[in-house]
Design a protein around this motif. Structure first.
Motif, PDB file in Angstrom:
ATOM      1  N   UNK A  65     -12.721  -0.899 -43.158  1.00  0.00           N
ATOM      2  CA  UNK A  65     -12.424  -2.013 -42.257  1.00  0.00           C
ATOM      3  C   UNK A  65     -13.689  -2.871 -42.139  1.00  0.00           C
ATOM      4  N   UNK A  66     -13.644  -4.158 -42.541  1.00  0.00           N
ATOM      5  CA  UNK A  66     -14.869  -4.975 -42.571  1.00  0.00           C
ATOM      6  C   UNK A  66     -15.655  -5.011 -41.265  1.00  0.00           C
ATOM      7  N   UNK A  71     -19.856  -5.632 -37.785  1.00  0.00           N
ATOM      8  CA  UNK A  71     -20.215  -5.726 -36.372  1.00  0.00           C
ATOM      9  C   UNK A  71     -21.477  -4.946 -36.051  1.00  0.00           C
ATOM     10  N   UNK A  72     -21.497  -3.615 -36.290  1.00  0.00           N
ATOM     11  CA  UNK A  72     -22.707  -2.840 -36.027  1.00  0.00           C
ATOM     12  C   UNK A  72     -23.910  -3.309 -36.846  1.00  0.00           C
ATOM     13  N   UNK A  73     -23.675  -3.689 -38.117  1.00  0.00           N
ATOM     14  CA  UNK A  73     -24.793  -4.150 -38.952  1.00  0.00           C
ATOM     15  C   UNK A  73     -25.400  -5.429 -38.385  1.00  0.00           C
ATOM     16  N   UNK A  74     -24.571  -6.301 -37.838  1.00  0.00           N
ATOM     17  CA  UNK A  74     -25.093  -7.519 -37.218  1.00  0.00           C
ATOM     18  C   UNK A  74     -26.012  -7.181 -36.048  1.00  0.00           C
ATOM     19  N   UNK A 186     -11.482   7.821 -31.261  1.00  0.00           N
ATOM     20  CA  UNK A 186     -11.114   7.146 -32.496  1.00  0.00           C
ATOM     21  C   UNK A 186     -10.285   5.916 -32.156  1.00  0.00           C
ATOM     22  N   UNK A 187      -9.782   5.248 -33.172  1.00  0.00           N
ATOM     23  CA  UNK A 187      -8.911   4.086 -32.987  1.00  0.00           C
ATOM     24  C   UNK A 187      -7.708   4.466 -32.143  1.00  0.00           C
ATOM     25  N   UNK A 221     -12.360  -0.554 -34.315  1.00  0.00           N
ATOM     26  CA  UNK A 221     -12.897  -1.798 -34.862  1.00  0.00           C
ATOM     27  C   UNK A 221     -14.026  -2.391 -34.016  1.00  0.00           C
ATOM     28  N   UNK A 222     -13.710  -3.330 -33.106  1.00  0.00           N
ATOM     29  CA  UNK A 222     -14.766  -4.014 -32.348  1.00  0.00           C
ATOM     30  C   UNK A 222     -15.534  -3.072 -31.436  1.00  0.00           C
TER      31      UNK A 222
END
Length: 277
Positions: A65-66, A71-74, A186-187, A221-222
């Motif tokens: 999932x992109x 997000x964390x890498x940013x 988890x999700x 995700x977010x």
């Protein structure tokens, strides 16, 4: 127009107020709760016996999932403007890795709205002194072709200071047996399918992120951004995380128990089976 705008805002306020109330109610009813937060090793801006981690790696596999990665890498890249951070992108080979699902049945519209990432290291060439390893989720977390990923996780996990899973990245860690006896989340959209795969995990139904010892896990995700910011606050302090979130113009949900999506997807706590039973 002004009346319509006000009406929409009021209805939105009522919606989230109602959701918050239902979340609080469900949290009281849950029979699985996360360990106390923050963990005792968090410095929160005070001197620590251990330096903050600076060598991090991210697992890549087809069907990731992109936003679980971006997000964390940013957040880490923003932190890296003021602190020394080393980040490796680790995969089975150095070939480009796509977020496209492996099976056509997972992509009924035959869309092409996927991204590709380039690994910097393979499982064989990745540094053995990584301090933190992060695992994204996505359709690929259910893949039957992750055996080499599991082998790598088993070999590197004992050497890590921390393991962070985002979304169904917890499924990958769970399938590798790393979450047995641990609390994790988890999700919430994928909750039922994920928790059904391993009853030896203390799956926490209402949590944005959960910390149990060296394992950090986030919801979908977010939520990976929220958990990563919590991790940054833990080791770099309040001033550092404030600078990061403000630079990202991100509305950080600072409470790890904040989880309206547990209501949206009506998740409940599964039965925990101790390892070995």
């Amino acid at each position: 127009m002004r009346y319509l705008t006000l009406q929409v805002l009021l209805e939105g306020a009522n919606l989230f107020t109602g959701t918050d109330a239902r979340v609080q109610s469900r949290q009281k009813d849950s029979n699985v709760t996360a360990p106390a937060y923050p963990p005792s090793y968090c410095t929160n801006g005070t001197p620590s016996a251990l330096p903050p981690p600076r060598k991090l790696g991210y697992i890549l596999f087809r069907g990731f999932e992109p936003l679980d990665i971006n997000g964390p890498v940013s957040a880490l890249a923003t932190l890296g403007r003021s602190r020394h951070i080393e980040l490796s992108m680790i995969a089975e080979t150095l070939e480009p890795v796509t977020s496209a699902p492996l099976l056509a049945s997972v992509n009924p519209p035959n869309s092409t709205s996927f991204v590709t990432m380039l690994p910097t290291h393979t499982f064989q060439s990745a540094s053995q002194d990584l301090e933190v390893l992060m695992i994204p989720g996505g359709s690929g977390s259910r893949s039957q072709y992750l055996n080499n990923t599991f082998v790598y996780l088993h070999s590197i996990y004992p050497k890590l200071r921390y393991l962070i899973t985002v979304c169904t990245g917890s499924l990958v860690a769970s399938r590798a047996g790393l979450l047995d006896g641990k609390h994790a989340t988890t999700s919430k959209q994928g909750w039922v399918a994920v928790v059904a795969t391993n009853s030896r995990v203390h799956w926490v139904p209402q949590a944005r992120w959960v910390v149990d010892g060296k394992i950090w896990s986030t919801s979908g995700v977010s939520a990976g951004i929220d958990g990563t910011l919590g991790f940054i606050e833990c080791f770099y302090g309040t001033a550092a995380v404030t600078a990061v979130k403000n630079s990202m113009e991100f509305d950080w949900h600072q409470e790890p128990h904040w989880d309206p999506f547990s209501v949206v997807y009506n998740v409940t706590a599964p039965v925990y089976v101790p390892p070995g039973e």
